[in-house]
Design a protein around this motif. Sequence first.
Motif, PDB file in Angstrom:
ATOM      1  N   PHE A   1       1.673   8.272   3.038  1.00 36.08           N
ATOM      2  CA  PHE A   1       0.445   8.111   2.247  1.00 36.08           C
ATOM      3  C   PHE A   1      -0.671   8.995   2.809  1.00 36.08           C
ATOM      4  O   PHE A   1      -1.453   9.578   2.046  1.00 36.08           O
ATOM      5  N   ILE A   2      -0.723   9.113   4.118  1.00 36.35           N
ATOM      6  CA  ILE A   2      -1.707  10.006   4.748  1.00 36.35           C
ATOM      7  C   ILE A   2      -1.414  11.458   4.358  1.00 36.35           C
ATOM      8  O   ILE A   2      -2.325  12.220   4.024  1.00 36.35           O
ATOM      9  N   ILE A   3      -0.147  11.834   4.403  1.00 34.79           N
ATOM     10  CA  ILE A   3       0.253  13.197   4.010  1.00 34.79           C
ATOM     11  C   ILE A   3      -0.149  13.459   2.564  1.00 34.79           C
ATOM     12  O   ILE A   3      -0.716  14.503   2.241  1.00 34.79           O
ATOM     13  N   LEU A   4       0.131  12.509   1.699  1.00 30.53           N
ATOM     14  CA  LEU A   4      -0.208  12.649   0.282  1.00 30.53           C
ATOM     15  C   LEU A   4      -1.710  12.857   0.095  1.00 30.53           C
ATOM     16  O   LEU A   4      -2.130  13.738  -0.658  1.00 30.53           O
ATOM     17  N   ALA A   5      -2.510  12.069   0.798  1.00 30.46           N
ATOM     18  CA  ALA A   5      -3.970  12.227   0.710  1.00 30.46           C
ATOM     19  C   ALA A   5      -4.394  13.606   1.200  1.00 30.46           C
ATOM     20  O   ALA A   5      -5.234  14.268   0.569  1.00 30.46           O
TER      21      ALA A   5
ATOM     22  N   LEU B   1       3.059  18.670  -3.526  1.00 39.55           N
ATOM     23  CA  LEU B   1       2.456  17.404  -3.949  1.00 39.55           C
ATOM     24  C   LEU B   1       3.452  16.602  -4.782  1.00 39.55           C
ATOM     25  O   LEU B   1       3.610  15.390  -4.575  1.00 39.55           O
ATOM     26  N   ALA B   2       4.139  17.254  -5.700  1.00 36.86           N
ATOM     27  CA  ALA B   2       5.116  16.565  -6.548  1.00 36.86           C
ATOM     28  C   ALA B   2       6.258  15.991  -5.703  1.00 36.86           C
ATOM     29  O   ALA B   2       6.649  14.827  -5.880  1.00 36.86           O
ATOM     30  N   TRP B   3       6.782  16.791  -4.772  1.00 37.10           N
ATOM     31  CA  TRP B   3       7.902  16.334  -3.943  1.00 37.10           C
ATOM     32  C   TRP B   3       7.481  15.181  -3.033  1.00 37.10           C
ATOM     33  O   TRP B   3       8.209  14.192  -2.906  1.00 37.10           O
ATOM     34  N   VAL B   4       6.320  15.279  -2.423  1.00 37.50           N
ATOM     35  CA  VAL B   4       5.862  14.211  -1.525  1.00 37.50           C
ATOM     36  C   VAL B   4       5.524  12.955  -2.325  1.00 37.50           C
ATOM     37  O   VAL B   4       5.716  11.838  -1.834  1.00 37.50           O
ATOM     38  N   SER B   5       5.060  13.112  -3.553  1.00 33.07           N
ATOM     39  CA  SER B   5       4.835  11.942  -4.413  1.00 33.07           C
ATOM     40  C   SER B   5       6.165  11.235  -4.670  1.00 33.07           C
ATOM     41  O   SER B   5       6.269  10.003  -4.565  1.00 33.07           O
ATOM     42  N   PHE B   6       7.196  12.015  -4.977  1.00 34.70           N
ATOM     43  CA  PHE B   6       8.534  11.450  -5.169  1.00 34.70           C
ATOM     44  C   PHE B   6       9.035  10.825  -3.866  1.00 34.70           C
ATOM     45  O   PHE B   6       9.587   9.722  -3.864  1.00 34.70           O
ATOM     46  N   ALA B   7       8.843  11.518  -2.753  1.00 37.69           N
ATOM     47  CA  ALA B   7       9.293  11.000  -1.450  1.00 37.69           C
ATOM     48  C   ALA B   7       8.563   9.713  -1.085  1.00 37.69           C
ATOM     49  O   ALA B   7       9.138   8.822  -0.452  1.00 37.69           O
ATOM     50  N   THR B   8       7.305   9.604  -1.493  1.00 34.78           N
ATOM     51  CA  THR B   8       6.547   8.375  -1.247  1.00 34.78           C
ATOM     52  C   THR B   8       7.167   7.216  -2.016  1.00 34.78           C
ATOM     53  O   THR B   8       7.352   6.115  -1.472  1.00 34.78           O
ATOM     54  N   LEU B   9       7.506   7.451  -3.263  1.00 39.36           N
ATOM     55  CA  LEU B   9       8.171   6.431  -4.073  1.00 39.36           C
ATOM     56  C   LEU B   9       9.521   6.056  -3.464  1.00 39.36           C
ATOM     57  O   LEU B   9       9.873   4.876  -3.378  1.00 39.36           O
TER      58      LEU B   9
ATOM     59  N   ASN C   1      10.424   6.382  -0.265  1.00 42.47           N
ATOM     60  CA  ASN C   1      10.149   5.684   0.987  1.00 42.47           C
ATOM     61  C   ASN C   1       9.737   4.236   0.709  1.00 42.47           C
ATOM     62  O   ASN C   1      10.228   3.302   1.351  1.00 42.47           O
ATOM     63  N   ALA C   2       8.851   4.048  -0.267  1.00 42.81           N
ATOM     64  CA  ALA C   2       8.398   2.684  -0.621  1.00 42.81           C
ATOM     65  C   ALA C   2       9.562   1.848  -1.138  1.00 42.81           C
ATOM     66  O   ALA C   2       9.672   0.656  -0.808  1.00 42.81           O
ATOM     67  N   SER C   3      10.451   2.460  -1.917  1.00 40.48           N
ATOM     68  CA  SER C   3      11.618   1.747  -2.430  1.00 40.48           C
ATOM     69  C   SER C   3      12.545   1.328  -1.318  1.00 40.48           C
ATOM     70  O   SER C   3      13.093   0.217  -1.325  1.00 40.48           O
ATOM     71  N   ILE C   4      12.719   2.190  -0.341  1.00 42.13           N
ATOM     72  CA  ILE C   4      13.577   1.856   0.801  1.00 42.13           C
ATOM     73  C   ILE C   4      12.973   0.717   1.609  1.00 42.13           C
ATOM     74  O   ILE C   4      13.678  -0.213   2.027  1.00 42.13           O
ATOM     75  N   VAL C   5      11.661   0.739   1.800  1.00 43.89           N
ATOM     76  CA  VAL C   5      10.992  -0.371   2.500  1.00 43.89           C
ATOM     77  C   VAL C   5      11.200  -1.664   1.709  1.00 43.89           C
ATOM     78  O   VAL C   5      11.544  -2.701   2.283  1.00 43.89           O
ATOM     79  N   TYR C   6      11.018  -1.612   0.406  1.00 41.64           N
ATOM     80  CA  TYR C   6      11.162  -2.801  -0.446  1.00 41.64           C
ATOM     81  C   TYR C   6      12.599  -3.340  -0.424  1.00 41.64           C
ATOM     82  O   TYR C   6      12.814  -4.540  -0.332  1.00 41.64           O
ATOM     83  N   LEU C   7      13.568  -2.440  -0.524  1.00 37.30           N
ATOM     84  CA  LEU C   7      14.970  -2.849  -0.604  1.00 37.30           C
ATOM     85  C   LEU C   7      15.560  -3.313   0.737  1.00 37.30           C
ATOM     86  O   LEU C   7      16.591  -3.984   0.751  1.00 37.30           O
ATOM     87  N   ASN C   8      14.903  -2.924   1.811  1.00 35.88           N
ATOM     88  CA  ASN C   8      15.444  -3.283   3.126  1.00 35.88           C
ATOM     89  C   ASN C   8      14.488  -4.204   3.843  1.00 35.88           C
ATOM     90  O   ASN C   8      14.536  -4.561   4.926  1.00 35.88           O
TER      91      ASN C   8
END
Length: 176
Positions: A131-135, A159-167, A169-176
Amino acid sequence: MPIHSEPHSTPTFREGLWIKVLISIIIIASLGSLSGLLTSSSISDWYVTLEKPVFNPPNWLFGPAWLTLYVLMGVSFARMWQVAVRSRYPLVNRFAKRGLIIFVIHFVFNLAWTPVFFGLHEPGWALVIIFIILAFIIILIRHFFRIDRIAAFLLIPYLAWVSFATLLNASIVYLN
């Protein structure tokens, strides 16, 4: 509002630009690749055990994607570096140097993400970092746009790739 009026297509601007492009790409790609290589063993053991979302791309895609992004980042950085050393206007010079500093700070976070996620096995903390990287990418695009629109536009795929990577990363946190 752009803060400079110097055209970037002049021979004066282009003089020495290619060496800055090569240096920037080599340094950025080398550091980024080193960060990945140091934690590559976690990809084949720890990462495969994680529950991942259905939109998770195949592992082979990450290397070429990041190499492409490092090249674009290197060219963007080099253009800003060129403005910082070639501008005749002190305000533009200072603003470009500030952009370079912001870029370097952002890149430290970029380099930190991989060891935190893969090395320390901390996807939650990696999510904070991404999220810091994205900002920072948004700040960089806005900052660079005021000086050199090409340098700014080169960061949009990042920006597009890191936005996707953020999603992802968040999905992996949620699923695990």
